[in-house]
Design a protein around this motif. Structure first.
Motif, short mmCIF file in Angstrom:
data_model
loop_
_atom_site.label_atom_id
_atom_site.label_comp_id
_atom_site.label_asym_id
_atom_site.label_seq_id
_atom_site.Cartn_x
_atom_site.Cartn_y
_atom_site.Cartn_z
N PHE A 16 0.87 -1.18 0.00
CA PHE A 16 0.00 0.00 0.00
C PHE A 16 0.90 1.22 0.00
N MET A 17 0.71 2.11 -0.95
CA MET A 17 1.60 3.26 -1.06
C MET A 17 0.99 4.49 -0.40
N ARG A 18 1.85 5.27 0.20
CA ARG A 18 1.38 6.47 0.90
C ARG A 18 1.69 7.74 0.11
N ALA A 19 2.86 7.79 -0.53
CA ALA A 19 3.28 9.04 -1.17
C ALA A 19 4.21 8.77 -2.35
N GLY A 20 4.27 9.75 -3.23
CA GLY A 20 5.19 9.66 -4.35
C GLY A 20 5.80 11.02 -4.64
N LYS A 21 7.08 11.00 -4.96
CA LYS A 21 7.74 12.26 -5.32
C LYS A 21 8.77 11.92 -6.38
N GLY A 22 8.73 12.63 -7.49
CA GLY A 22 9.69 12.32 -8.56
C GLY A 22 9.54 10.89 -9.01
N SER A 23 10.63 10.15 -9.00
CA SER A 23 10.61 8.76 -9.49
C SER A 23 10.48 7.76 -8.34
N HIS A 24 10.21 8.25 -7.13
CA HIS A 24 10.16 7.34 -5.98
C HIS A 24 8.79 7.33 -5.32
N VAL A 25 8.44 6.18 -4.73
CA VAL A 25 7.22 6.09 -3.92
C VAL A 25 7.57 5.47 -2.56
N TRP A 26 6.75 5.77 -1.58
CA TRP A 26 6.95 5.26 -0.22
C TRP A 26 5.71 4.52 0.21
#
Ligand SMILES: Cc1ncc(COP(=O)(O)O)c(C=O)c1O
Length: 436
Positions: free
Chosen positions: A45-55
């Motif tokens: 389950f993903m919480r956030a994305g910025k640029g080419s990365h997700v957390w």
């Protein structure tokens, strides 16, 4: 199996158990299991994305190649797009009337793709392809549509058939198929069904069917044969539009102008969008009062102001970067070569395919020597279990992808590329120790 992943993702595990009690299969798009359910695990389950990365929700970071189903070519949370959405939101969400933003966005799209003499906005790609085919049927008065084996044009009843080898596992609806890159199969289909065919719909670069570029002459052949038989040619550019160049790929990259084009994904920077447009005489059948008994177009959320604002900002940004597409495409080309060198070196039956920034990775049951690559020969050789395992193990190396990988964005760095190559090598070696 996947011990490292399980240990680092307890919150995803918990959430997926709850999701299974809510959603069929625990997901709201089958693809989002990332193969993990088949590996006996659960998707992140993903919480956030910025640029080419997700957390993810446990704070693990991934290099993202899935990039919101290929839609985030500028990278996640691009400031210009975020700002445009926030500013628009201050005026409310959606009023269900005409708004200025749709005209602004539409003009930018038309400038980028002049063959869209008229267009219509809807909320998803699935609607766009469905309506495009409906218009073709109205225009020609003919009942059938043809698509490429394995080609994905969304989940509508019109086109969701012949998706997976052996391609006869779905109900047939009113559709027939041909094999992408195989002129004989096109010619045979036309011989059999030409008089009843309203449209051929095809992606200029086959996506879900294998990540296959067109052989020289294949798209021109489709153009000639459709013209000769009063069949409309629809290019589904929902993935390729604004991905391979600023605008559509069909005309400028491959020299073929379709009658109708469909767009989505990138064109609105990841907000929900479908677009269908093209010849004025065909599109005019969507106008009020011209239905000839069939309604074309609708949708509570069509031309949603947030989508329109995001789309205009995305196109402004991409237009300012139009000179950078060549470099992005070359990066993707070079990356696929290096991935295939890794597979060759280790000696596994895997292959990276695609075009420009689009990168598919396939795992095969046997060596695939047939050329040209077609949706048919790739579909026949695919080893879905190995592919699922590959994608699952990539997550343990901090890489998120689907269809083997996905697409590079302008935000992907050299570091992302090198990390991904190392991950692919590690996972491929590991897979050699895991029995099929
Ligand atoms: C080529 C193509 N057409 C149509 C669609 C359907 O678009 P949507 O998922 O927005 O309904 C997709 C989605 O993956 C696609 O790749």
């Amino acid at each position: 199996m996947l011990e490292k992943y399980r240990q680092s993702t307890p919150t995803s595990n918990e959430l997926f158990k709850r999701a299974l009690r809510l959603f069929a299969g625990g997901v709201n798009h089958n693809i989002r299991t990332f193969g993990l359910v088949h590996s006996g695990a659960y998707p992140p389950f993903m919480r956030a994305g910025k640029g080419s990365h997700v957390w993810d929700v446990d704070g693990n970071e991934y290099v993202d190649w899935w990039m919101a189903h290929y839609s985030a070519i500028l990278g996640h949370s691009h400031p210009r797009v975020m700002k445009a959405i926030s500013a628009q939101l201050m005026n409310g969400c959606h009023l269900g009337t005409l708004n200025e933003q749709q005209v602004v966005f539409g003009e930018k799209l038309q400038e980028a793709i002049p063959s869209m003499a008229r267009m219509r906005f809807c909320s998803t790609g699935s609607e766009a392809t469905m309506y495009a085919v409906r218009l073709a049927r109205l225009h020609t008065g003919k009942p059938l549509v043809a698509k490429a084996l394995g080609g994905w044009h969304g989940g509508n009843d019109t086109l969701a058939y012949h998706l997976k080898y052996p391609f006869n596992d779905e109900p047939f609806y009113n559709g027939v198929s041909f094999d992408f890159n195989d002129r004989d199969s096109v010619d045979n289909m036309i011989k059999k069904h030409g008089n009843d065919l309203a449209a051929i719909i095809v992606e200029p670069v086959l996506g879900a069917g294998g990540g296959i570029p067109p052989e020289p002459g294949f798209l021109p052949h489709l153009r000639e044969i459709t013209k000769a038989h009063d069949i409309l040619l629809i290019f589904d550019e929902i993935v390729t539009g604004f991905r391979l160049r600023y605008g559509s790929a069909g005309k400028e990259l491959f020299g073929v102008e379709p009658d109708l084009t469909t767009l989505g994904k990138i064109a609105a920077g990841g907000m929900p969008l479908g677009v269908y447009g093209g010849r004025e005489d065909v599109m005019s059948l969507a106008a009020p009062g011209a239905e000839r008994g069939r309604w074309v177009g609708g949708g509570t959320f069509s031309a949603h102001p947030l989508t329109m604002a995001a789309g205009a900002a995305t196109l402004d940004q991409l237009r300012s970067m139009r000179g950078e597409y060549d470099a992005l495409n070359k990066r993707g080309d070079r990356f696929r070569v290096r991935v295939n060198e890794v597979f060759e070196k280790i000696g596994v039956n895997a292959l990276a395919t695609g075009f420009g920034s689009i990168v598919f990775i396939h795992w095969f049951k046997h060596r695939l020597d047939s050329r040209p690559l077609t949706g048919g020969n790739i579909g026949e050789a695919l080893n879905h279990d190995r592919l699922d395992l590959f994608q699952s193990l990539l997550l343990e190396e901090g890489v998120l992808g689907y269809h083997g990988l996905g697409a590079a964005s302008f935000a992907h760095s050299d570091g992302d590329i090198e990390k991904t190559l190392r991950a692919i090598e590690t996972v491929s070696r590991k897979m050699q120790t895991i029995k099929e």
